[in-house]
Design a protein around this motif. Sequence first.
Motif, PDB file in Angstrom:
ATOM      1  N   ILE A   1      -8.654   2.273 -13.506  1.00 36.20           N
ATOM      2  CA  ILE A   1      -8.152   3.089 -12.400  1.00 36.20           C
ATOM      3  C   ILE A   1      -8.142   4.553 -12.848  1.00 36.20           C
ATOM      4  O   ILE A   1      -7.504   4.888 -13.839  1.00 36.20           O
ATOM      5  N   PRO A   2      -8.827   5.444 -12.128  1.00 41.43           N
ATOM      6  CA  PRO A   2      -8.886   6.844 -12.558  1.00 41.43           C
ATOM      7  C   PRO A   2      -7.585   7.591 -12.258  1.00 41.43           C
ATOM      8  O   PRO A   2      -6.795   7.185 -11.406  1.00 41.43           O
ATOM      9  N   GLY A   3      -7.389   8.693 -12.963  1.00 44.23           N
ATOM     10  CA  GLY A   3      -6.214   9.519 -12.747  1.00 44.23           C
ATOM     11  C   GLY A   3      -5.826  10.251 -14.022  1.00 44.23           C
ATOM     12  O   GLY A   3      -6.137   9.794 -15.129  1.00 44.23           O
ATOM     13  N   SER A   4      -5.180  11.382 -13.863  1.00 44.38           N
ATOM     14  CA  SER A   4      -4.769  12.175 -15.024  1.00 44.38           C
ATOM     15  C   SER A   4      -3.264  12.411 -14.988  1.00 44.38           C
ATOM     16  O   SER A   4      -2.606  12.226 -13.957  1.00 44.38           O
ATOM     17  N   TYR A   5      -2.727  12.830 -16.123  1.00 47.04           N
ATOM     18  CA  TYR A   5      -1.297  13.128 -16.225  1.00 47.04           C
ATOM     19  C   TYR A   5      -0.932  14.215 -15.220  1.00 47.04           C
ATOM     20  O   TYR A   5       0.068  14.112 -14.499  1.00 47.04           O
TER      21      TYR A   5
ATOM     22  N   ILE B   1       3.940   3.896  -9.807  1.00 51.34           N
ATOM     23  CA  ILE B   1       2.883   4.865 -10.119  1.00 51.34           C
ATOM     24  C   ILE B   1       1.514   4.206 -10.115  1.00 51.34           C
ATOM     25  O   ILE B   1       0.558   4.698  -9.507  1.00 51.34           O
ATOM     26  N   THR B   2       1.379   3.054 -10.798  1.00 53.03           N
ATOM     27  CA  THR B   2       0.064   2.404 -10.913  1.00 53.03           C
ATOM     28  C   THR B   2      -0.429   1.888  -9.571  1.00 53.03           C
ATOM     29  O   THR B   2      -1.624   1.989  -9.257  1.00 53.03           O
ATOM     30  N   ALA B   3       0.468   1.360  -8.744  1.00 51.07           N
ATOM     31  CA  ALA B   3       0.052   0.889  -7.425  1.00 51.07           C
ATOM     32  C   ALA B   3      -0.388   2.058  -6.553  1.00 51.07           C
ATOM     33  O   ALA B   3      -1.416   1.972  -5.847  1.00 51.07           O
ATOM     34  N   ALA B   4       0.361   3.169  -6.590  1.00 54.29           N
ATOM     35  CA  ALA B   4      -0.005   4.344  -5.807  1.00 54.29           C
ATOM     36  C   ALA B   4      -1.334   4.931  -6.273  1.00 54.29           C
ATOM     37  O   ALA B   4      -2.172   5.329  -5.452  1.00 54.29           O
ATOM     38  N   CYS B   5      -1.547   4.978  -7.577  1.00 52.11           N
ATOM     39  CA  CYS B   5      -2.817   5.504  -8.107  1.00 52.11           C
ATOM     40  C   CYS B   5      -3.980   4.576  -7.764  1.00 52.11           C
ATOM     41  O   CYS B   5      -5.106   5.043  -7.534  1.00 52.11           O
ATOM     42  N   ASN B   6      -3.725   3.282  -7.738  1.00 54.68           N
ATOM     43  CA  ASN B   6      -4.759   2.326  -7.358  1.00 54.68           C
ATOM     44  C   ASN B   6      -5.154   2.526  -5.896  1.00 54.68           C
ATOM     45  O   ASN B   6      -6.335   2.495  -5.536  1.00 54.68           O
ATOM     46  N   TYR B   7      -4.152   2.737  -5.042  1.00 50.59           N
ATOM     47  CA  TYR B   7      -4.405   3.016  -3.622  1.00 50.59           C
ATOM     48  C   TYR B   7      -5.158   4.338  -3.451  1.00 50.59           C
ATOM     49  O   TYR B   7      -6.136   4.425  -2.701  1.00 50.59           O
ATOM     50  N   ALA B   8      -4.725   5.372  -4.167  1.00 53.83           N
ATOM     51  CA  ALA B   8      -5.366   6.685  -4.065  1.00 53.83           C
ATOM     52  C   ALA B   8      -6.814   6.627  -4.542  1.00 53.83           C
ATOM     53  O   ALA B   8      -7.699   7.273  -3.969  1.00 53.83           O
ATOM     54  N   ALA B   9      -7.072   5.836  -5.586  1.00 49.19           N
ATOM     55  CA  ALA B   9      -8.443   5.695  -6.084  1.00 49.19           C
ATOM     56  C   ALA B   9      -9.334   5.023  -5.047  1.00 49.19           C
ATOM     57  O   ALA B   9     -10.500   5.393  -4.877  1.00 49.19           O
ATOM     58  N   ASP B  10      -8.768   4.041  -4.342  1.00 47.58           N
ATOM     59  CA  ASP B  10      -9.545   3.323  -3.332  1.00 47.58           C
ATOM     60  C   ASP B  10      -9.837   4.203  -2.123  1.00 47.58           C
ATOM     61  O   ASP B  10     -10.918   4.129  -1.537  1.00 47.58           O
TER      62      ASP B  10
ATOM     63  N   ILE C   1      -6.089   9.837  -7.781  1.00 48.16           N
ATOM     64  CA  ILE C   1      -4.836  10.516  -7.461  1.00 48.16           C
ATOM     65  C   ILE C   1      -4.978  12.016  -7.682  1.00 48.16           C
ATOM     66  O   ILE C   1      -4.260  12.822  -7.069  1.00 48.16           O
ATOM     67  N   ASP C   2      -5.929  12.420  -8.515  1.00 47.90           N
ATOM     68  CA  ASP C   2      -6.167  13.839  -8.777  1.00 47.90           C
ATOM     69  C   ASP C   2      -6.669  14.567  -7.529  1.00 47.90           C
ATOM     70  O   ASP C   2      -6.578  15.800  -7.449  1.00 47.90           O
ATOM     71  N   ASN C   3      -7.231  13.807  -6.576  1.00 49.44           N
ATOM     72  CA  ASN C   3      -7.772  14.414  -5.360  1.00 49.44           C
ATOM     73  C   ASN C   3      -6.738  14.514  -4.236  1.00 49.44           C
ATOM     74  O   ASN C   3      -7.067  14.926  -3.124  1.00 49.44           O
ATOM     75  N   VAL C   4      -5.503  14.108  -4.518  1.00 48.68           N
ATOM     76  CA  VAL C   4      -4.443  14.126  -3.508  1.00 48.68           C
ATOM     77  C   VAL C   4      -3.598  15.383  -3.678  1.00 48.68           C
ATOM     78  O   VAL C   4      -3.046  15.633  -4.752  1.00 48.68           O
ATOM     79  N   PHE C   5      -3.492  16.174  -2.597  1.00 50.01           N
ATOM     80  CA  PHE C   5      -2.733  17.424  -2.655  1.00 50.01           C
ATOM     81  C   PHE C   5      -1.738  17.537  -1.503  1.00 50.01           C
ATOM     82  O   PHE C   5      -1.228  18.602  -1.220  1.00 50.01           O
ATOM     83  N   GLY C   6      -1.478  16.398  -0.836  1.00 53.70           N
ATOM     84  CA  GLY C   6      -0.527  16.408   0.276  1.00 53.70           C
ATOM     85  C   GLY C   6      -0.166  14.999   0.637  1.00 53.70           C
ATOM     86  O   GLY C   6      -0.395  14.053  -0.138  1.00 53.70           O
ATOM     87  N   ALA C   7       0.401  14.832   1.832  1.00 54.34           N
ATOM     88  CA  ALA C   7       0.773  13.490   2.269  1.00 54.34           C
ATOM     89  C   ALA C   7      -0.449  12.583   2.287  1.00 54.34           C
ATOM     90  O   ALA C   7      -1.509  12.970   2.758  1.00 54.34           O
TER      91      ALA C   7
END
Length: 289
Positions: A203-207, A268-277, A282-288
């Motif tokens: 699952i992608p994502g950064s600190y 956190i991991t579930a939200a990042c998994n959703y954001a990746a899909d 999650i790095d591409n999310v900047f709002g709601a």
Amino acid sequence: MPENGKHRRSRTSSLTRGIIAVSTGGAVLALPVIGATGAFAAPAQPTAVEKAATSTAASGKGIAAQKSKSTTYSVILGDTLAKIAREHSVNGGWKALYEDNEKVVGGNPDLIHPGLKLTIGGKAENKSADKGEKVESKASASSDRASEGAGRADRSERTSTPTAAEGAPAAAEAAPAAEPVSYTNDLDGWIKESLAVMAEHGIPGSYEGIHRNIIRESAGNPQAINNWDINAINGVPSKGLLQVIDPTFQAYHVPGTSMDSYDPVANITAACNYAADRYGSIDNVFGAY
């Protein structure tokens, strides 16, 4: 005195002459074969049935060979193991599919998330190998990879340590055991532990991306809940560090983490998994979201 008649035995035609043979089963009339000396037996030709059987066997082997190949399937939203097994005609159903992918799915076969890669038919391919074929041991495979050239990284490769007799110190023979990684029970520790779990599941994502979204969504409070927006009105309020509603949490839950949506690492991991899909990361999310 009348002339004595001459009696001749009438000739029996070779075509009608028969020999009666009496056996236990009854009488059999044997007729001679005309021109037997000039007849030869024709070579046996395969019948239509034999040809069909041969063709069927050949095609059956082709189908078996095709079925023995494993394929990779990417889980999509709404999938279940039973549905995937049924659509791909998996021999043994969802249980066989789960056994082949237990390490990937985790301990609960009812929880699979979109993007998860499943192997279909992997074990069937291994069983179809010839009995006489020798399977390489891990040690020989590691040795072959090492001989192919340095610079090729392989996690499964092991490097042998020279013994004391070869000149190495005796202490070098026993490598120290790796210490378990511990994380602090705060926002920094939760993010770092989540990143470790995400790395295991691809699952992608950064600190920075996770921290930025947590501060916006909950200000770092793992017990945060939204009781006023449309989700709350619909009975599914947003919860936790990254404000995930229960249906989304359950759909994108990552195996090995808690089933409690308030749990910081699980949230956190579930939200990042959703954001990746949905957004790629999650790095591409900047709002709601």
